[in-house]
Write an enzyme that holds these catalytic residues in place. Sequence first.
Site, PDB file in Angstrom:
ATOM      1  N   THR A  73     -63.818 -57.403  -5.297  1.00  0.00           N
ATOM      2  CA  THR A  73     -64.063 -56.228  -4.460  1.00  0.00           C
ATOM      3  C   THR A  73     -64.837 -55.172  -5.242  1.00  0.00           C
ATOM      4  OG1 THR A  73     -61.988 -56.661  -3.292  1.00  0.00           O
ATOM      5  CG2 THR A  73     -62.988 -54.498  -2.984  1.00  0.00           C
ATOM      6  N   VAL A 133     -52.200 -62.043 -12.435  1.00  0.00           N
ATOM      7  CA  VAL A 133     -51.624 -60.738 -12.760  1.00  0.00           C
ATOM      8  C   VAL A 133     -52.759 -59.749 -13.004  1.00  0.00           C
ATOM      9  CG1 VAL A 133     -50.169 -59.427 -14.335  1.00  0.00           C
ATOM     10  CG2 VAL A 133     -49.606 -61.809 -13.814  1.00  0.00           C
ATOM     11  N   LYS A 134     -52.838 -58.743 -12.145  1.00  0.00           N
ATOM     12  CA  LYS A 134     -53.836 -57.692 -12.340  1.00  0.00           C
ATOM     13  C   LYS A 134     -53.369 -56.341 -11.793  1.00  0.00           C
ATOM     14  CE  LYS A 134     -56.448 -59.780  -8.515  1.00  0.00           C
ATOM     15  NZ  LYS A 134     -57.707 -60.487  -8.203  1.00  0.00           N
ATOM     16  N   LYS A 189     -43.909 -48.675   2.503  1.00  0.00           N
ATOM     17  CA  LYS A 189     -42.623 -47.992   2.325  1.00  0.00           C
ATOM     18  C   LYS A 189     -42.842 -46.491   2.135  1.00  0.00           C
ATOM     19  CE  LYS A 189     -38.671 -47.547  -0.787  1.00  0.00           C
ATOM     20  NZ  LYS A 189     -37.844 -48.153  -1.860  1.00  0.00           N
ATOM     21  N   HIS A 240     -43.770 -71.681  41.915  1.00  0.00           N
ATOM     22  CA  HIS A 240     -42.515 -71.677  41.163  1.00  0.00           C
ATOM     23  C   HIS A 240     -42.499 -72.753  40.082  1.00  0.00           C
ATOM     24  CE1 HIS A 240     -40.912 -68.596  43.702  1.00  0.00           C
ATOM     25  NE2 HIS A 240     -40.995 -69.335  44.792  1.00  0.00           N
TER      26      HIS A 240
END
Length: 565
Positions: A52, A80-81, A153, A323
Site C-alpha cells: 500500500t 509480522v509488521k 472497539k 403457496h
Amino acid sequence: MVTLNASLLGNTRPNWLPVRRALLSVSDKNGLVEFAGQLSELGIELVSTGGTAKALSEAGFSVIAVDSLTEFPEMLDGRVKTLHPAVHGPLLARRDLPSHMERLAAMGYAAIDLLVVNLYPFEATRAKPGVGYQELIENIDIGGPAMIRAAAKNHDGVAVVVDPSDYARLAEALKTNQGRLSWGHRQSLAAKAFAHTAGYDGAIANFLNGLPNAAPNAETVPSSNAGNSDNTVEAPNPLDSQALPRVLSLQFHQEQSMRYGENPHQSAAFYSAPKAPLGGLGHYKQLQGKELSFNNLADADAAWLCARSFDDLGTTACVIVKHANPCGVALADSPLKAYEKAFKTDPTSAFGGILAFNTEIDEDSATAIGQQFAEVILAPSYTERALKVFSKKTNLRLLQVPLGTEAGLTHGLDLKRVTGGLLVQTPDWNRLHASDLRCVTQKAPSEQQMKDLLFAWKVGTWVKSNAIVFCKDGMTMGVGAGQMSRLDSARIASIKAGHAGLSLKDTVVASDAFFPFRDGLDVVADAGATAVIQPGGSVRDDEVIAAANERGLAMVFTGVRHFRH
C-alpha cells in the site's frame, strides 16, 4: 430492537472529532489512490504498510512507513509488521482519558484517527482452481483483523473503513465537516467492521471445520514417533474439504425489509448471502410494484428454481406457483405459448400466483399475462414494450433476476430452522437423463413418453411431498401436492385436472418417492396415465411392477428420491 439510553452510553460521548492521521493498509486497492488524494487535500497525514505504501508513493503522495513508527522491520515474510504498540497504542488510546493520551505522548506516539484496512483475499484464493493448502493458509490475515477490531472497539475516537465503497461517503463527510467525523458515522463504520471480521473468520472456520481430518482426536501419534521433530503429515487439499463443517458460521446482509412475515402480525426482512454468484434470487432487482412480502419472496424462489431447472433443455419454461407449489408448468418455443400451456393446468389456483420465466418476456406474453391477476413475475429481462404493458398494473411486482450460471443456484447450503437449532443440507438440484433411468416393466416408454417423464420428474422435484404430477407434451396436466398420503395426492391431481377441463388420457406421471402400495398406481392408471417415473426402493416394488404390467403401463425407476418439505 434494543435502544441504548444515556446511562448505557455514558454522559460524555465525543461527537465531532478531527481526523489528523490515517493508517492505510489494503489488499484491495480499488479507489485507494483517489481516496488518499482526498485525505491528503484535507491535510491528513498518511501512514502505510508494504504494498500500500509503495502504491501511494508511486502516485506521488508523502507516506510515513509503519516500520518508521515501530522502529522494527517487517519479519517472517510480512507475517509480522503491524503487531506493535506503536500501531495499537495510537488505535486503542481513549481520547477522553488524559492518562491514555499522556502515555502516548511519553512514548512519542501520535494518535491514529482513521484506519483503512481490507484483508487478505481468503475466499477469493479458496475459489481459485488448484489452490494449494499452504497458499490458502498464507491468505489468512492476522495483523489486519487485529487493527480493525482495535479501531472498531475504540470508535469513540477512531474511524475504521473496511469497504472501498465507503470511501466516497467518508471523504464527503470529512470535506463537509472541516475534517471531522460524527460519533454516529464512526459507530456505523465500527458495526460494519466487526461484521466484516466476523464474516472473514467465519469463512476460515467453515473451511477448517470442513476438512476430513477436522474431527477431534483424529490422529494419535504413535509412541515410536514421540519426540520426533521430523515427523510430518501431508497437508490436506482444500478441494477435498467436506460440504458440511462441524461448526457452521453464517453471515447474511439485510437487503430489504418486508411488509410483514408469513402473516401480518409477523415482521420480516430479506437477507442476501454475501458474494453468492449470479443466478439465485438474492440478486433480484425490483422494477415496479409495491413492496414485497415474506410470502412473495418465498414463492418467487420456488418458481425461479423450478423455471431454471429446465435451462439444460434449451427451451422456454413458464412456472406458476401458488403457496410454494407449482400449479402450472410448461415448455414451449416462446414465453407466450409456455404461459398459455402452464395457465391451462389450473386457472383457479393461478389467480394471485407467482410467475417465473427462464427467458426474456416480450409484449405478446406480457399482454396475455396481464389478463390474469398475478402477484409477482420473474424473468431475466423484459422488452421495452413488455414493460410498458406491465406498467399499467401498478400493484404487480416485476422482478428482474440475472441468469448467471448454475453455480448461482447451487451455491451455499439449504437451511431450515427448527426450534433451538438449524437443519442444514446441500441443495437438491435435478439433472437426471434418460440414460440414468431403469425400465422395470415389460413395456418401455416411447421417445415422447421419455421426454415427458423427465419433464414430469423435474416438476415433481419442486412440488411439496407427497407429490404426484401428471404431464403430457411438455405441460403439467394435474398436480397433487403436500398430502399425508401418496394415494390422496394421486386423487387430488386427477381431480384438479378434471376441474381444469383436461383429459389425463395418455399422460405420464411422476412420483417424488416410491409407491408403497399398488393402490396409488391404480389411481393414476384409472385416470388415463400410460407411463410412470418413480424412485423405486419399496419392499413392495415387485407388487407395484406387477400392477404396472397388468395395467399395460411403462414404468422407470430413478433410484433417486426428491422429498420436499
